[in-house]
Design a protein around this motif. Structure first.
Motif, PDB file in Angstrom:
ATOM      1  N   PHE A  79     -40.084  51.738  86.329  1.00 52.66           N
ATOM      2  CA  PHE A  79     -40.984  52.216  86.958  1.00 52.66           C
ATOM      3  C   PHE A  79     -41.421  53.684  86.197  1.00 52.66           C
ATOM      4  CE2 PHE A  79     -40.970  55.069  90.902  1.00 52.66           C
ATOM      5  CZ  PHE A  79     -42.360  55.107  91.186  1.00 52.66           C
ATOM      6  N   GLU A 103     -43.753  57.007  87.018  1.00 55.69           N
ATOM      7  CA  GLU A 103     -44.539  57.867  87.984  1.00 55.69           C
ATOM      8  C   GLU A 103     -44.997  59.112  87.313  1.00 55.69           C
ATOM      9  OE1 GLU A 103     -42.082  58.478  91.691  1.00 55.69           O
ATOM     10  OE2 GLU A 103     -43.938  59.717  92.470  1.00 55.69           O
ATOM     11  N   LEU A 159     -44.553  62.209  87.736  1.00 55.62           N
ATOM     12  CA  LEU A 159     -43.409  62.869  88.217  1.00 55.62           C
ATOM     13  C   LEU A 159     -42.613  63.783  86.897  1.00 55.62           C
ATOM     14  CD1 LEU A 159     -40.728  61.490  90.537  1.00 55.62           C
ATOM     15  CD2 LEU A 159     -40.667  63.821  89.514  1.00 55.62           C
ATOM     16  N   GLY A 201     -44.412  55.428  93.907  1.00 53.37           N
ATOM     17  CA  GLY A 201     -43.854  56.432  93.919  1.00 53.37           C
ATOM     18  C   GLY A 201     -44.568  57.486  95.007  1.00 53.37           C
ATOM     19  N   ASN A 202     -43.906  58.537  95.178  1.00 54.00           N
ATOM     20  CA  ASN A 202     -44.522  59.434  96.282  1.00 54.00           C
ATOM     21  C   ASN A 202     -45.845  60.103  95.767  1.00 54.00           C
ATOM     22  OD1 ASN A 202     -42.207  59.155  97.882  1.00 54.00           O
ATOM     23  ND2 ASN A 202     -41.268  61.106  97.062  1.00 54.00           N
ATOM     24  N   TRP A 205     -44.921  66.296  94.466  1.00 49.58           N
ATOM     25  CA  TRP A 205     -44.146  66.775  93.617  1.00 49.58           C
ATOM     26  C   TRP A 205     -44.197  68.333  93.332  1.00 49.58           C
ATOM     27  CZ3 TRP A 205     -39.708  64.203  93.829  1.00 49.58           C
ATOM     28  CH2 TRP A 205     -39.781  62.575  94.192  1.00 49.58           C
ATOM     29  N   ASN A 253     -46.769  53.250  99.105  1.00 51.26           N
ATOM     30  CA  ASN A 253     -45.361  53.625  98.798  1.00 51.26           C
ATOM     31  C   ASN A 253     -44.579  54.207  99.948  1.00 51.26           C
ATOM     32  OD1 ASN A 253     -43.116  54.111  96.680  1.00 51.26           O
ATOM     33  ND2 ASN A 253     -43.483  56.172  97.433  1.00 51.26           N
ATOM     34  N   GLU A 254     -43.294  53.795 100.489  1.00 50.02           N
ATOM     35  CA  GLU A 254     -42.346  54.372 101.093  1.00 50.02           C
ATOM     36  C   GLU A 254     -43.348  54.968 102.459  1.00 50.02           C
ATOM     37  OE1 GLU A 254     -39.633  56.993  99.156  1.00 50.02           O
ATOM     38  OE2 GLU A 254     -38.548  54.975  98.446  1.00 50.02           O
ATOM     39  N   TRP A 264     -41.228  62.325 104.367  1.00 50.74           N
ATOM     40  CA  TRP A 264     -41.687  63.008 103.190  1.00 50.74           C
ATOM     41  C   TRP A 264     -43.178  62.465 102.499  1.00 50.74           C
ATOM     42  CZ3 TRP A 264     -37.266  59.973 103.539  1.00 50.74           C
ATOM     43  CH2 TRP A 264     -37.358  58.987 102.757  1.00 50.74           C
ATOM     44  N   TYR A 269     -31.079  54.049  96.560  1.00 51.52           N
ATOM     45  CA  TYR A 269     -30.469  54.856  95.492  1.00 51.52           C
ATOM     46  C   TYR A 269     -28.849  54.883  95.850  1.00 51.52           C
ATOM     47  CZ  TYR A 269     -35.447  55.590  93.618  1.00 51.52           C
ATOM     48  OH  TYR A 269     -36.465  55.387  93.357  1.00 51.52           O
ATOM     49  N   GLU A 302     -37.807  49.914  93.730  1.00 57.16           N
ATOM     50  CA  GLU A 302     -37.063  51.109  93.205  1.00 57.16           C
ATOM     51  C   GLU A 302     -35.454  51.025  93.447  1.00 57.16           C
ATOM     52  OE1 GLU A 302     -38.323  55.039  94.645  1.00 57.16           O
ATOM     53  OE2 GLU A 302     -40.441  54.387  94.704  1.00 57.16           O
ATOM     54  N   TRP A 323     -28.919  57.778  91.871  1.00 56.90           N
ATOM     55  CA  TRP A 323     -29.895  58.968  92.009  1.00 56.90           C
ATOM     56  C   TRP A 323     -28.724  59.930  92.746  1.00 56.90           C
ATOM     57  CZ3 TRP A 323     -35.265  59.729  94.879  1.00 56.90           C
ATOM     58  CH2 TRP A 323     -35.512  61.026  94.708  1.00 56.90           C
ATOM     59  N   LEU A 342     -28.991  62.070  94.928  1.00 58.40           N
ATOM     60  CA  LEU A 342     -30.356  62.684  95.708  1.00 58.40           C
ATOM     61  C   LEU A 342     -29.571  63.431  96.895  1.00 58.40           C
ATOM     62  CD1 LEU A 342     -33.122  61.997  97.036  1.00 58.40           C
ATOM     63  CD2 LEU A 342     -32.217  60.185  98.064  1.00 58.40           C
ATOM     64  N   GLU A 377     -38.086  67.467  98.329  1.00 56.19           N
ATOM     65  CA  GLU A 377     -39.570  67.724  97.495  1.00 56.19           C
ATOM     66  C   GLU A 377     -40.070  69.126  97.872  1.00 56.19           C
ATOM     67  OE1 GLU A 377     -38.744  65.403  99.366  1.00 56.19           O
ATOM     68  OE2 GLU A 377     -38.796  63.315  98.422  1.00 56.19           O
ATOM     69  N   GLN A 411     -36.038  55.557  87.463  1.00 58.13           N
ATOM     70  CA  GLN A 411     -37.453  55.135  86.522  1.00 58.13           C
ATOM     71  C   GLN A 411     -37.039  54.925  85.178  1.00 58.13           C
ATOM     72  OE1 GLN A 411     -40.427  58.157  87.712  1.00 58.13           O
ATOM     73  NE2 GLN A 411     -39.992  57.774  89.817  1.00 58.13           N
ATOM     74  N   ILE A 449     -34.459  60.346  86.592  1.00 58.86           N
ATOM     75  CA  ILE A 449     -33.304  59.233  86.735  1.00 58.86           C
ATOM     76  C   ILE A 449     -33.651  58.231  85.980  1.00 58.86           C
ATOM     77  CG2 ILE A 449     -32.537  60.140  89.261  1.00 58.86           C
ATOM     78  CD1 ILE A 449     -34.780  58.311  90.601  1.00 58.86           C
TER      79      ILE A 449
HETATM   80  O1  LIG Z   1     -33.820  58.572 101.036  1.00 61.90           O
HETATM   81  N1  LIG Z   1     -34.615  59.653 100.767  1.00 61.90           N
HETATM   82  O2  LIG Z   1     -34.239  60.497 101.230  1.00 61.90           O
HETATM   83  C1  LIG Z   1     -35.585  59.239  99.927  1.00 61.90           C
HETATM   84  C2  LIG Z   1     -36.456  60.410  99.546  1.00 61.90           C
HETATM   85  C3  LIG Z   1     -37.282  60.251  98.594  1.00 61.90           C
HETATM   86  C4  LIG Z   1     -37.638  58.864  97.986  1.00 61.90           C
HETATM   87  O3  LIG Z   1     -38.393  59.037  97.302  1.00 61.90           O
HETATM   88  C5  LIG Z   1     -38.730  57.805  96.346  1.00 61.90           C
HETATM   89  O4  LIG Z   1     -37.950  58.038  95.159  1.00 61.90           O
HETATM   90  C6  LIG Z   1     -39.060  58.810  94.138  1.00 61.90           C
HETATM   91  C7  LIG Z   1     -38.107  58.813  92.945  1.00 61.90           C
HETATM   92  O5  LIG Z   1     -38.229  57.682  92.303  1.00 61.90           O
HETATM   93  C8  LIG Z   1     -40.141  58.040  94.309  1.00 61.90           C
HETATM   94  O6  LIG Z   1     -41.343  58.725  94.221  1.00 61.90           O
HETATM   95  C9  LIG Z   1     -40.138  57.629  95.854  1.00 61.90           C
HETATM   96  O7  LIG Z   1     -40.827  56.510  96.192  1.00 61.90           O
HETATM   97  C10 LIG Z   1     -36.660  57.800  98.395  1.00 61.90           C
HETATM   98  C11 LIG Z   1     -35.682  58.234  98.998  1.00 61.90           C
END
Ligand SMILES: O=[N+]([O-])c1ccc(O[C@@H]2O[C@@H](CO)[C@H](O)[C@H]2O)cc1
Length: 511
Positions: A27, A29, A31, A73-74, A99, A174-175, A180, A246, A294, A298, A300, A307, A353, A358
């Motif tokens: 992936f 992005e 970003l 991605g976002n 971002w 995406n998502e 977010w 993740y 994805e 991560w 996270l 973000e 990615q 990551i």
């Molecule tokens: O679980 N979360 O809080 C969460 C927050 C952001 C998130 O973003 C995803 O991960 C980002 C990085 O790969 C991509 O741009 C997006 O699709 C994916 C999961």
């Protein structure tokens, strides 16, 4: 000394399904430094005439990546693709809200698709269903795949590209379940929009495959309901539903972290069950498969500020440049074991990615590119897992985890191709040696070579020196003569090091 014992039964006739080469996707992005100073850096000593880094492309080949998802991605959820085509000097920088970064707009659809084509990697494109909709999505498909004689295809030709790109795989946003996400929607709003956008996109090019957004994580409050609602609008139109996951080590809970693959396994089973429930209700024989577009380790919760807490930045800022350890690499190997064991329902997956964000590949601007520890299990699996995944029976002790309940101590996957080339992937999640008896009555198994990743206990440190140290200390060739004992009557015993992931290559023949 007696070690914990596990038993893996293998039969050449029992198969999960074909391992789709797209399982080894990644992936890119817009970003942080994924694009700028990642794949693209004009002026870098290895840059080609188009400004793309040769060193990064070479590592991408070595990683064995087959498909690349782009541009987010976002990011995609506030992207106007038209602003990123045409002469680069005429393009305007814009503020990417996902971002909070000033996007210079020097790399867009044409630059990315032409790079992917030169490097022999299949692109997987996403359309913006956050701030935009049906018209922009259909126009992008026409721009990429249309023949001369219509507005958007002719714009591509005017921009210097005559032949259609023929992009086959498309993500419907995406998502969209994530609060977010720019233009976040509820399942009904998104389901309706995805159905209309997808319909229009397929009217432009009926040959494309569509991925509808599933949940951003299994612990999303709407998980399950989301999949069923979204598929109730899109079932007949789409080919795949997306999954994202993740994993990270929380508060030193190594046992749970090492069990992440079981969490992924349950997540896949639940998504497949949700999709099949929709099929059952519709009395449909069509089967939806998963695009796990994805997945990775991560940090996270522990390292990412979120973000909305990022300052507005420009010039390719360093965002979510997680540094990985040998432990992270063992988990990545084990997540690949899970994916292989679902080869029948997961034909597409993207390690998120590719570079700097990551990522298995890291770079310094103007400097070197190197492999993170997670690079090795991915590259080895992408190289060895070919043909069909075998339907193994694994009997192993289990242990309790806070995050995933009881998980098996040992996991295994195996593949065999038409020529009898066998690959066996094994994880030992415990802190003692495990003896694994591979029972293969009816077949002759020979294991010839092995590569092993060991978990470490030191915190990962940024930079190529530490990555090289982990590679020296944790990533090694297995002494097959010591680790593997052929038994009589169709069994082979393998000793697995504590907290390790191992890949063997060998041969499988009928007895
Ligand atoms: O679980 N979360 O809080 C969460 C927050 C952001 C998130 O973003 C995803 O991960 C980002 C990085 O790969 C991509 O741009 C997006 O699709 C994916 C999961």
């Amino acid at each position: 000394m007696t070690h914990p014992h596990a038993r893996v039964t293998l039969h050449p006739d029992f198969r999960v399904g074909t391992v789709d080469r797209r399982l080894f996707g990644s992936f890119v992005e817009h970003l942080g430094r994924a694009v700028y100073t990642g794949i693209y850096e004009p002026g870098h000593p290895t840059a080609d005439e188009h400004g793309f880094r040769r060193d990064v492309a070479d590592l991408t080949h070595e990683l064995g990546v087959t498909i690349l998802r782009y541009p987010g991605g976002n990011f995609v959820s506030n992207y106007r693709w038209e602003d990123g085509v045409g002469p680069a000097r005429d393009r305007k920088p814009f503020l990417d809200l996902a971002w909070r970064t000033v996007e210079p707009n020097l790399v867009g659809t044409d630059e990315f698709l032409q790079w992917a084509e030169r490097e022999g990697v299949e692109p997987m494109m996403a359309v913006n269903l956050g701030t935009r909709g049906v018209e922009a999505a259909a126009a992008l498909v026409e721009y990429c795949n249309g023949e001369a004689g219509t507005r958007w295809a002719d714009l591509r030709i005017a921009n210097g590209r005559t032949e259609p790109y023929g992009v086959r795989l498309w993500c419907l946003g995406n998502e969209m379940d994530g609060p977010w996400q720019i233009g976040h929607k509820d399942a009904h709003e998104y389901g309706k929009l995805a159905a209309e956008a997808g319909k229009a996109m397929k009217l432009v090019d009926p040959a494309i495959s569509l991925v509808v957004c599933g949940s951003s994580a299994m612990d999303m409050p709407t998980f399950g309901e989301w999949e069923q609602t979204v598929l109730s609008y899109t079932y007949d139109l789409v080919d795949h539903i997306s999954m994202h996951a993740y994993y990270e080590e929380h508060d030193g809970d190594r046992a749970s972290f090492l069990g992440s693959g079981t969490g992924m396994d349950r997540f896949i089973r639940r998504v497949v069950a949700s999709a099949d429930a929709v099929a059952a209700r519709r009395r449909s024989d069509k089967q939806i498969t998963v695009s796990f577009d994805e997945w990775n380790v991560w940090y996270l919760d522990s390292r990412f500020p979120g973000e909305s807490n990022l300052p507005i930045q420009r010039d390719a800022p360093r965002i979510i440049e997680d540094v990985y350890s040998g432990l992270d690499a063992v988990v990545v190997g084990d997540l690949l074991v899970t994916l292989l064991n679902h080869a029948d329902r997961v034909p597409v997956a993207c390690l998120a990615q590719l570079v700097n964000v990551i990522a298995p590949i890291m770079t310094e601007p103007g400097g070197e590119a190197w492999r993170q520890p997670t690079f090795h299990p991915f590259a080895t699996t992408a190289r060895l897992a070919r043909g069909e995944a075998l339907d193994l029976r694994v009997e192993a002790p289990s242990y309790a985890t806070a995050r995933h309940g009881d998980v098996p101590l040992v996991t295994a996957a195996a593949t065999v191709d038409d020529d009898g080339a066998l690959a066996v992937f094994l994880t030992n999640r415990g802190d003692e040696v495990v003896e694994v008896e591979v029972a293969h009555a009816g077949a002759v198994v020979t294991l010839e070579q092995g590569r092993q990743m060991l978990a470490d206990r030191e915190p990962a440190v940024a930079g190529p020196e530490h990555a090289a140290k982990v590679q020296r200390e944790c990533w090694s060739t297995v002494d097959v003569a010591r680790a593997v004992t052929p038994g009589s009557g169709g069994s082979t015993t393998i000793r697995l090091a504590p907290e390790s992931w191992t890949a063997f290559e060998g041969r499988l023949a009928r007895a």
